[in-house]
Design a protein around this motif. Structure first.
Motif, short mmCIF file in Angstrom:
data_model
loop_
_atom_site.label_atom_id
_atom_site.label_comp_id
_atom_site.label_asym_id
_atom_site.label_seq_id
_atom_site.Cartn_x
_atom_site.Cartn_y
_atom_site.Cartn_z
N ASP A 87 -11.69 -1.52 3.35
CA ASP A 87 -12.95 -2.15 3.70
C ASP A 87 -12.96 -3.53 3.05
OD1 ASP A 87 -15.60 -3.12 3.72
OD2 ASP A 87 -16.43 -1.10 3.67
N ALA A 88 -12.72 -4.57 3.83
CA ALA A 88 -12.61 -5.93 3.30
C ALA A 88 -13.89 -6.39 2.63
CB ALA A 88 -12.22 -6.90 4.41
N GLY A 89 -15.03 -5.87 3.05
CA GLY A 89 -16.29 -6.25 2.43
C GLY A 89 -16.45 -5.72 1.02
N LEU A 90 -15.82 -4.61 0.72
CA LEU A 90 -15.87 -4.03 -0.63
C LEU A 90 -14.70 -4.48 -1.51
CD1 LEU A 90 -16.91 -0.32 0.13
CD2 LEU A 90 -18.34 -2.15 -0.80
N CYS A 91 -13.60 -4.88 -0.90
CA CYS A 91 -12.39 -5.24 -1.63
C CYS A 91 -12.60 -6.53 -2.45
CB CYS A 91 -11.24 -5.44 -0.64
SG CYS A 91 -9.68 -5.93 -1.42
N VAL A 92 -12.23 -6.48 -3.72
CA VAL A 92 -12.32 -7.65 -4.59
C VAL A 92 -10.94 -8.27 -4.86
CG1 VAL A 92 -14.50 -6.99 -5.69
CG2 VAL A 92 -12.32 -6.24 -6.69
N SER A 93 -9.95 -7.84 -4.10
CA SER A 93 -8.60 -8.39 -4.20
C SER A 93 -7.99 -8.26 -5.59
CB SER A 93 -8.57 -9.86 -3.75
OG SER A 93 -9.03 -9.97 -2.42
N CYS A 94 -8.19 -7.10 -6.21
CA CYS A 94 -7.57 -6.86 -7.51
C CYS A 94 -6.11 -6.44 -7.34
CB CYS A 94 -8.33 -5.80 -8.29
SG CYS A 94 -8.21 -4.12 -7.63
N PHE A 95 -5.78 -5.92 -6.18
CA PHE A 95 -4.43 -5.51 -5.79
C PHE A 95 -3.88 -4.35 -6.61
CE2 PHE A 95 -4.99 -9.86 -4.30
CZ PHE A 95 -4.85 -9.63 -2.95
N ARG A 96 -4.77 -3.55 -7.18
CA ARG A 96 -4.31 -2.33 -7.84
C ARG A 96 -3.63 -1.43 -6.82
NH1 ARG A 96 -9.44 -0.53 -11.59
NH2 ARG A 96 -9.49 -2.41 -12.83
N CYS A 97 -4.17 -1.41 -5.60
CA CYS A 97 -3.60 -0.56 -4.55
C CYS A 97 -2.14 -0.93 -4.27
CB CYS A 97 -4.43 -0.64 -3.28
SG CYS A 97 -4.59 -2.30 -2.57
N VAL A 98 -1.85 -2.22 -4.31
CA VAL A 98 -0.47 -2.68 -4.10
C VAL A 98 0.40 -2.22 -5.26
CG1 VAL A 98 0.99 -4.74 -3.92
CG2 VAL A 98 -1.22 -4.68 -2.73
N ALA A 99 -0.11 -2.34 -6.47
CA ALA A 99 0.67 -1.99 -7.65
C ALA A 99 0.98 -0.50 -7.74
CB ALA A 99 -0.07 -2.44 -8.91
N VAL A 100 0.07 0.36 -7.27
CA VAL A 100 0.27 1.81 -7.45
C VAL A 100 0.94 2.48 -6.26
CG1 VAL A 100 -1.69 2.00 -9.02
CG2 VAL A 100 -1.99 2.55 -6.58
N CYS A 101 1.10 1.81 -5.14
CA CYS A 101 1.66 2.45 -3.95
C CYS A 101 3.15 2.76 -4.13
CB CYS A 101 1.46 1.58 -2.71
SG CYS A 101 2.12 2.37 -1.21
N PRO A 102 3.51 4.05 -4.18
CA PRO A 102 4.91 4.40 -4.41
C PRO A 102 5.81 4.14 -3.20
CG PRO A 102 3.63 6.39 -4.01
CD PRO A 102 2.66 5.24 -4.05
N GLU A 103 5.21 3.94 -2.04
CA GLU A 103 5.98 3.72 -0.81
C GLU A 103 6.10 2.24 -0.44
OE1 GLU A 103 7.55 6.24 0.41
OE2 GLU A 103 6.53 7.62 -0.96
N GLY A 104 5.41 1.36 -1.18
CA GLY A 104 5.41 -0.06 -0.82
C GLY A 104 4.68 -0.31 0.48
N ALA A 105 3.76 0.58 0.84
CA ALA A 105 3.03 0.45 2.10
C ALA A 105 1.95 -0.62 2.03
CB ALA A 105 2.40 1.79 2.50
N ARG A 106 1.57 -1.02 0.84
CA ARG A 106 0.55 -2.06 0.67
C ARG A 106 1.22 -3.31 0.09
NH1 ARG A 106 -4.74 -1.17 0.94
NH2 ARG A 106 -5.28 0.87 1.77
N SER A 107 0.76 -4.46 0.55
CA SER A 107 1.30 -5.72 0.07
C SER A 107 0.20 -6.76 0.04
CB SER A 107 2.45 -6.19 0.98
OG SER A 107 1.96 -6.41 2.30
#
Length: 178
Positions: free
Chosen positions: A130-150
């Motif tokens: 949800d781009a409206g809630l996302c603050v671009s901290c990129f924790r999701c990128v850092a924790v993704c074990p599959e590299g599915a987020r960038s």
């Protein structure tokens, strides 16, 4: 004690806002510390930080706070003299860059959803943000074990990183105040 990690740019009104929130809860700030950490978006800045010297500075501040508190009658007597910042707080205009998802690589493990501090990702639909809630901290990128987020952005992001690195070249130090 108020402690801020920052990506080698500035903390703006962060200390003042934190002090105000703490005061509403009946707490008294007795020290401030700002410590360089690797920037989550501008990954070419402050790589490897915090390092051993930064962590030693945090420990030194904590020791000074303990010493300060040992020699006063109550926290109010130890209140930090000045808290930097401005009222009204500087408006947060958001970050242009948001995490991108390769849905085909996402295994829906939910690590990103659990790591998201704003709830912009749900376990039910881990491949969406949800781009409206996302603050671009990129924790999701850092924790993704599959590299599915960038971090998306291509050439625009690279140009922003280069400009940011130039602005930050002289700022490498942590600081604190009692």
């Amino acid at each position: 004690m108020l402690v801020v990690s920052y990506g080698n740019r500035a903390v703006d009104d962060t200390f003042l806002e934190m002090a105000d929130v703490l005061a509403e809860g009946g707490f008294v700030p007795v020290a401030l510390g700002s410590f360089v950490a690797h920037h989550s978006l501008m990954t070419n800045v402050a790589a490897g930080r915090p390092d051993a010297d930064d962590l030693a500075a945090v420990r030194a501040l904590a020791a000074q706070v303990v010493e300060k508190l040992a020699h006063v009658d109550g926290a109010e007597a130890a209140r930090v003299a000045a808290v930097p910042g401005n009222r009204p707080y500087r408006a947060f205009g958001g970050v242009a860059f948001k995490p991108e998802v390769n849905a085909g690589a996402c295994t829906a493990c939910g690590l990103c959803a659990r790591a998201c501090p704003t709830g912009a990702i749900t376990i039910a639909d881990a491949a969406a943000t949800d781009a409206g809630l996302c603050v671009s901290c990129f924790r999701c990128v850092a924790v993704c074990p599959e590299g599915a987020r960038s971090i998306g952005g291509g050439a625009e992001l690279q140009a922003a990183r280069d400009a940011f690195a130039q602005r930050c070249a002289a700022r490498q130090e942590s600081w604190f105040s009692l």
